[in-house]
Motif scaffolding. Structure first.
Motif, PDB file in Angstrom:
ATOM      1  N   ILE A 199      -1.197 -43.062  17.219  1.00 19.88           N
ATOM      2  CA  ILE A 199      -1.070 -42.287  16.159  1.00 19.88           C
ATOM      3  C   ILE A 199      -0.951 -40.660  16.711  1.00 19.88           C
ATOM      4  CG2 ILE A 199      -1.708 -41.473  13.880  1.00 19.88           C
ATOM      5  CD1 ILE A 199      -3.081 -44.174  13.609  1.00 19.88           C
ATOM      6  N   PRO A 200       0.288 -40.365  16.974  1.00 17.05           N
ATOM      7  CA  PRO A 200       0.393 -39.023  17.304  1.00 17.05           C
ATOM      8  C   PRO A 200      -0.004 -38.026  15.923  1.00 17.05           C
ATOM      9  CG  PRO A 200       2.430 -39.742  17.049  1.00 17.05           C
ATOM     10  CD  PRO A 200       1.621 -41.062  16.769  1.00 17.05           C
ATOM     11  N   THR A 201      -0.482 -36.938  16.310  1.00 17.88           N
ATOM     12  CA  THR A 201      -0.894 -35.901  15.318  1.00 17.88           C
ATOM     13  C   THR A 201      -0.690 -34.505  15.767  1.00 17.88           C
ATOM     14  OG1 THR A 201      -3.198 -35.586  15.751  1.00 17.88           O
ATOM     15  CG2 THR A 201      -2.752 -37.548  14.415  1.00 17.88           C
ATOM     16  N   TYR A 202      -0.406 -33.671  14.727  1.00 17.59           N
ATOM     17  CA  TYR A 202       0.095 -32.240  15.068  1.00 17.59           C
ATOM     18  C   TYR A 202      -0.559 -31.555  14.172  1.00 17.59           C
ATOM     19  CZ  TYR A 202       4.005 -35.027  17.113  1.00 17.59           C
ATOM     20  OH  TYR A 202       4.953 -35.577  17.973  1.00 17.59           O
ATOM     21  N   ASP A 203      -1.235 -30.431  14.720  1.00 17.45           N
ATOM     22  CA  ASP A 203      -1.896 -29.206  14.137  1.00 17.45           C
ATOM     23  C   ASP A 203      -1.349 -28.206  14.059  1.00 17.45           C
ATOM     24  OD1 ASP A 203      -4.124 -30.918  13.702  1.00 17.45           O
ATOM     25  OD2 ASP A 203      -5.434 -29.934  15.178  1.00 17.45           O
ATOM     26  N   ILE A 204      -0.831 -27.497  12.850  1.00 20.36           N
ATOM     27  CA  ILE A 204       0.112 -26.499  12.626  1.00 20.36           C
ATOM     28  C   ILE A 204      -0.952 -25.190  12.338  1.00 20.36           C
ATOM     29  CG2 ILE A 204       2.236 -25.611  11.681  1.00 20.36           C
ATOM     30  CD1 ILE A 204       2.612 -28.224  13.265  1.00 20.36           C
ATOM     31  N   ILE A 394     -12.941 -42.300   9.208  1.00 16.25           N
ATOM     32  CA  ILE A 394     -12.826 -41.777  10.434  1.00 16.25           C
ATOM     33  C   ILE A 394     -11.884 -42.162  11.333  1.00 16.25           C
ATOM     34  CG2 ILE A 394     -14.167 -40.498  12.287  1.00 16.25           C
ATOM     35  CD1 ILE A 394     -15.176 -39.891   9.197  1.00 16.25           C
ATOM     36  N   TYR A 395     -10.982 -41.240  11.576  1.00 14.03           N
ATOM     37  CA  TYR A 395      -9.953 -41.628  12.622  1.00 14.03           C
ATOM     38  C   TYR A 395     -10.275 -40.917  14.216  1.00 14.03           C
ATOM     39  CZ  TYR A 395      -7.168 -44.150   9.389  1.00 14.03           C
ATOM     40  OH  TYR A 395      -6.536 -44.900   8.566  1.00 14.03           O
ATOM     41  N   PRO A 396     -10.778 -41.375  14.878  1.00 11.84           N
ATOM     42  CA  PRO A 396     -11.200 -40.585  16.141  1.00 11.84           C
ATOM     43  C   PRO A 396     -10.211 -40.041  17.275  1.00 11.84           C
ATOM     44  CG  PRO A 396     -12.001 -42.887  16.544  1.00 11.84           C
ATOM     45  CD  PRO A 396     -11.066 -42.607  15.083  1.00 11.84           C
ATOM     46  N   PHE A 397     -10.191 -38.903  17.710  1.00 12.03           N
ATOM     47  CA  PHE A 397      -9.064 -38.794  18.633  1.00 12.03           C
ATOM     48  C   PHE A 397      -9.842 -38.676  20.088  1.00 12.03           C
ATOM     49  CE2 PHE A 397     -10.629 -34.584  17.653  1.00 12.03           C
ATOM     50  CZ  PHE A 397     -10.678 -33.792  18.881  1.00 12.03           C
ATOM     51  N   CYS A 398      -9.114 -38.557  21.152  1.00 16.92           N
ATOM     52  CA  CYS A 398      -9.517 -38.569  22.371  1.00 16.92           C
ATOM     53  C   CYS A 398      -8.848 -37.654  23.154  1.00 16.92           C
ATOM     54  CB  CYS A 398      -9.587 -39.957  23.319  1.00 16.92           C
ATOM     55  SG  CYS A 398      -7.800 -40.735  23.382  1.00 16.92           S
ATOM     56  N   PHE A 399      -7.906 -36.620  22.800  1.00 16.77           N
ATOM     57  CA  PHE A 399      -6.957 -36.023  23.516  1.00 16.77           C
ATOM     58  C   PHE A 399      -6.338 -35.133  22.681  1.00 16.77           C
ATOM     59  CE2 PHE A 399      -3.066 -34.118  25.091  1.00 16.77           C
ATOM     60  CZ  PHE A 399      -3.455 -33.801  26.487  1.00 16.77           C
ATOM     61  N   MET A 400      -6.770 -33.650  23.212  1.00 15.11           N
ATOM     62  CA  MET A 400      -5.905 -32.513  22.569  1.00 15.11           C
ATOM     63  C   MET A 400      -5.412 -31.446  23.693  1.00 15.11           C
ATOM     64  SD  MET A 400      -7.624 -29.877  19.656  1.00 15.11           S
ATOM     65  CE  MET A 400      -9.076 -29.431  20.446  1.00 15.11           C
ATOM     66  N   ASP A 401      -4.367 -31.288  23.545  1.00 17.66           N
ATOM     67  CA  ASP A 401      -3.694 -30.292  24.322  1.00 17.66           C
ATOM     68  C   ASP A 401      -4.250 -29.293  24.700  1.00 17.66           C
ATOM     69  OD1 ASP A 401      -3.092 -28.974  22.076  1.00 17.66           O
ATOM     70  OD2 ASP A 401      -1.064 -29.050  21.917  1.00 17.66           O
ATOM     71  N   ARG A 427      -5.382 -49.208  25.398  1.00 21.59           N
ATOM     72  CA  ARG A 427      -4.503 -50.495  25.309  1.00 21.59           C
ATOM     73  C   ARG A 427      -5.403 -51.525  25.820  1.00 21.59           C
ATOM     74  NH1 ARG A 427       0.748 -50.828  24.100  1.00 21.59           N
ATOM     75  NH2 ARG A 427       1.804 -52.656  24.386  1.00 21.59           N
ATOM     76  N   SER A 428      -6.115 -51.473  26.778  1.00 19.87           N
ATOM     77  CA  SER A 428      -6.776 -52.748  27.079  1.00 19.87           C
ATOM     78  C   SER A 428      -7.656 -53.169  26.243  1.00 19.87           C
ATOM     79  CB  SER A 428      -7.471 -52.306  28.330  1.00 19.87           C
ATOM     80  OG  SER A 428      -8.567 -51.545  28.332  1.00 19.87           O
ATOM     81  N   VAL A 429      -8.242 -52.368  25.231  1.00 20.09           N
ATOM     82  CA  VAL A 429      -8.980 -53.016  24.048  1.00 20.09           C
ATOM     83  C   VAL A 429      -8.331 -53.291  22.878  1.00 20.09           C
ATOM     84  CG1 VAL A 429     -11.110 -52.285  25.651  1.00 20.09           C
ATOM     85  CG2 VAL A 429      -9.895 -50.641  24.057  1.00 20.09           C
ATOM     86  N   ASN A 430      -7.129 -53.172  22.913  1.00 19.53           N
ATOM     87  CA  ASN A 430      -6.466 -53.208  21.674  1.00 19.53           C
ATOM     88  C   ASN A 430      -6.868 -52.106  20.688  1.00 19.53           C
ATOM     89  OD1 ASN A 430      -4.418 -55.026  22.376  1.00 19.53           O
ATOM     90  ND2 ASN A 430      -5.661 -56.743  21.788  1.00 19.53           N
ATOM     91  N   GLY A 431      -7.143 -50.907  21.066  1.00 19.82           N
ATOM     92  CA  GLY A 431      -7.732 -49.739  20.186  1.00 19.82           C
ATOM     93  C   GLY A 431      -6.572 -49.005  19.468  1.00 19.82           C
ATOM     94  N   MET A 432      -7.261 -47.943  18.864  1.00 20.55           N
ATOM     95  CA  MET A 432      -6.206 -46.947  18.348  1.00 20.55           C
ATOM     96  C   MET A 432      -6.200 -45.723  19.128  1.00 20.55           C
ATOM     97  SD  MET A 432      -6.788 -45.427  14.446  1.00 20.55           S
ATOM     98  CE  MET A 432      -6.274 -47.054  13.582  1.00 20.55           C
ATOM     99  N   LEU A 433      -5.269 -45.301  19.462  1.00 17.92           N
ATOM    100  CA  LEU A 433      -4.979 -44.057  20.437  1.00 17.92           C
ATOM    101  C   LEU A 433      -4.348 -42.856  19.600  1.00 17.92           C
ATOM    102  CD1 LEU A 433      -5.079 -42.562  23.250  1.00 17.92           C
ATOM    103  CD2 LEU A 433      -2.774 -43.300  23.551  1.00 17.92           C
ATOM    104  N   ILE A 434      -5.277 -41.743  19.363  1.00 17.30           N
ATOM    105  CA  ILE A 434      -4.781 -40.668  18.529  1.00 17.30           C
ATOM    106  C   ILE A 434      -4.917 -39.418  19.461  1.00 17.30           C
ATOM    107  CG2 ILE A 434      -5.489 -39.216  16.511  1.00 17.30           C
ATOM    108  CD1 ILE A 434      -6.720 -41.855  15.412  1.00 17.30           C
ATOM    109  N   THR A 435      -3.930 -38.783  19.344  1.00 18.61           N
ATOM    110  CA  THR A 435      -3.526 -37.349  20.390  1.00 18.61           C
ATOM    111  C   THR A 435      -3.311 -36.270  19.256  1.00 18.61           C
ATOM    112  OG1 THR A 435      -1.250 -37.720  20.454  1.00 18.61           O
ATOM    113  CG2 THR A 435      -2.725 -38.742  22.147  1.00 18.61           C
TER     114      THR A 435
END
Length: 464
Positions: A199-204, A394-401, A427-435
C-alpha cells in the motif's frame, strides 16, 4: 483514467478472508479477560483467518479432539500445546514489566517460559501491539513525540523487523508439528495464494513550492532567497510564477502515471490547515487550485485527512478539518495520518474515534524507519487504560522518505536498499508493506534529485 481506490482499505473492518482449516483452535485459560480475548482474536485471524476460541472449562478442553492450546501453568491433556502463561494478560492497568530478551530460532523474544513454545507469545504480542511501553514513563523528542530510543525494539535491535509476524509464522509451524492435521491456506482478496500487500501512501504537506501561495509568502520567499544569495532559486521562482516552468513540488502527474503503469492502489493524505504556520505550510484549502487538486485525487484514489500541527489536541479543530475535506470531496472522511507522525497514546487515538475516523496510518516513527509496533499487518487499537478493543483500525508503516533523508542521512541508493530490505522481509511473512512518500521528494527539485527514480525502481521490484 480508471479509479485506483484501494479495495483493501475498508475502514472499520479488517479483511480476514482466508481459505480452509480442518478444525478451529481452542485455548484453555483459567480466567477470560478482555486483553486475552483481544490477542486471541488477533492471532487467530492472522494464522487461520478466524479468532481462536477459548474456554475456562477444563473438561470440555480435555475432550476436544482438534488443535488445542493450554494457556496455563498446569497440564490438562496429554494431547495439547501448552504455553505457561505470564501475568500480563490477566492484569489491569499499566504496570512496569520485567523484559529480558533472548534468542530463539534466530530472532529475539521475551517472556521466556516453559511448555511447547519457548516464550509466552500471547503476552509478548500484546505488549508490542498495544504499545504498552508508550504508557510507561518515557522521554519525548523535540516535537513532543514518544522517542524511538525508548523502545524495546530499538534497544534490542529488532526495529527493522516485523517481529510479531515472524513469531506467528514460527508459532504456526509449531502448531502444525503438534497437530499434523492442522492446515491453513491463506488467500488474498484477489484469490491468489499469497497475502502480501503493498500500500503506497502519499502525504501532501506542501502541494507546491511557489505557486498559489499568499502574496506575503511570495514576497517573503523572494526576500529570503536574496538574503541567502540563492540567485538560481530566484530565477526558478520567477519562471514558475510566470508559467514558464513547472513547480518543483508538482509531481502529481508523474505519480499518477506511476500509479497507472504499475496498477498501484495508493492512499493520499491532505493537510488542509485553515491558516499557514511554522509546521503547516500547505496551500490554503480556500484556494480553488487546492480544492481542484484534492477533488482530482478524490475521484481516483482513497484519501484521508492529515491533521495539522496547529490542531494539536483540540478535537473540535480536528473535526473542522475533517468536515472541510469532506466538503471539498463530497465524501465522508474516515482515514487519517498525523502530520509529523505526532501522536500520543491514548489521547490522539481517542480523539480520532470521537471524530468518526475508522482507519489511522500513523503507526510508525517520524524519526527513524522501522516497525514501531513490530507488526506488518493491520490491527485494531486496544485501549489498555479502558481495557477494551476499539474499532479504530491501525495500518502501520515502516518507511518514510523524510526519515531516510533528514533523520538517517541516507542517499537515494541507500534508501532504496533499505526499502528493498523491508520489501523482502514483509513479503517473507506475507505481510502488509506501507510506505510514505511526499510529492516534493518526487518532483524536480535539485535537493531531491534521484529520489523519484529510486522510488520507481522500487515499485518495479515490488510489482514485477
Amino acid at each position: 483514467m480508471n479509479s485506483l481506490k484501494n479495495p483493501l482499505i475498508n475502514c472499520g473492518e479488517k479483511n480476514t478472508e482466508t481459505g480452509n482449516y480442518l478444525h478451529f483452535v481452542i485455548v484453555f485459560v483459567n480466567i477470560i479477560t478482555s486483553r486475552l480475548q483481544y490477542i486471541l482474536n488477533f492471532i487467530g485471524n492472522e494464522i487461520i483467518g478466524e479468532p481462536f476460541q477459548f474456554t475456562d472449562d477444563a473438561e470440555s478442553f480435555r475432550q476436544y479432539n482438534g488443535p488445542k492450546i493450554n494457556y496455563s501453568k498446569t497440564g490438562i491433556s496429554n494431547f495439547e500445546f501448552r504455553i505457561s502463561n505470564f501475568e500480563l494478560l490477566f492484569e489491569t492497568g499499566i504496570k512496569g514489566q520485567i523484559i529480558e530478551c533472548f534468542e530463539t530460532n534466530g530472532y529475539k523474544a521475551f517472556f521466556k517460559t516453559e511448555g511447547d513454545f519457548s516464550f509466552d507469545i500471547f503476552a509478548a504480542c500484546f505488549y508490542l501491539l498495544s504499545r504498552y511501553e508508550e504508557y510507561l514513563p518515557h522521554q519525548k523528542d523535540m516535537y513532543g513525540r514518544y522517542a524511538h530510543e525508548n523502545s524495546l525494539a530499538f534497544k534490542e535491535n529488532f526495529l527493522h523487523l516485523p517481529l510479531i509476524n515472524i513469531w506467528l509464522k514460527d508459532f504456526k509451524k509449531s502448531l502444525q508439528v503438534k497437530f499434523p492435521g492442522f492446515i491453513t491456506l491463506h488467500r488474498s482478496p484477489s484469490g491468489h495464494p499469497s497475502s502480501f500487500t503493498f500500500i503506497p501512501t502519499y502525504d501532501i504537506d506542501e502541494a507546491y513550492s511557489y505557486k498559489y501561495k499568499q502574496w506575503w509568502r511570495i514576497i517573503g520567499g523572494f526576500a529570503n532567497s536574496v538574503i541567502k544569495g540563492q540567485w538560481s532559486m530566484i530565477s526558478e521562482r520567477i519562471n514558475v510564477l510566470l508559467g514558464n516552468r513547472k513547480d518543483p513540488y508538482d509531481a502529481f502527474d508523474w505519480i499518477n502515471q506511476l500509479n497507472q503503469n504499475y496498477d498501484l492502489k495508493p492512499v493520499y493524505f491532505f493537510l488542509i490547515a485553515a491558516r499557514t504556520a511554522k509546521y503547516d505550510k500547505n496551500i490554503l484549502p480556500s484556494k480553488k487550485s487546492m480544492q481542484r487538486l484534492i477533488q482530482e485525487h478524490s475521484s481516483l484514489y482513497s484519501i484521508g485527512i492529515h491533521p495539522s500541527w496547529q490542531m494539536g489536541d483540540d478535537v473540535e479543530k480536528l473535526k473542522f478539518e475533517i468536515l472541510k475535506l469532506g466538503h471539498i470531496t463530497g465524501k465522508q472522511i474516515h482515514s487519517s495520518r498525523q502530520h509529523y507522525i505526532r501522536f500520543t497514546l491514548p489521547g490522539t487515538y481517542r480523539r480520532l474515534i470521537d471524530s468518526d475516523i475508522k482507519c489511522d496510518f500513523s503507526m510508525g516513527y517520524g524519526s527513524i524507519n522501522g516497525f514501531r509496533a513490530s507488526i506488518a499487518s493491520s490491527f485494531y487499537w486496544y485501549d489498555p487504560e479502558k481495557e477494551e478493543q476499539t474499532n479504530l483500525l491501525i495500518y502501520p508503516f515502516c518507511f518514510m522518505d523524510a526519515n531516510s533523508f533528514y533523520e538517517q542521512k541516507l542517499s537515494q541508493q541507500q534508501a532504496l536498499e533499505e526499502l528493498t530490505h523491508y520489501y523482502n522481509i514483509v513479503r517473507s511473512v506475507n505481510g502488509m508493506l506501507i510506505t510514505i512518500w511526499h510529492n516534493n521528494f518526487l518532483g524536480t527539485g535539485e535537493l531531491f534529485k534521484g529520489w523519484k527514480e529510486a522510488y520507481e525502481h522500487f515499485v518495479s521490484l515490488v510489482k514485477h
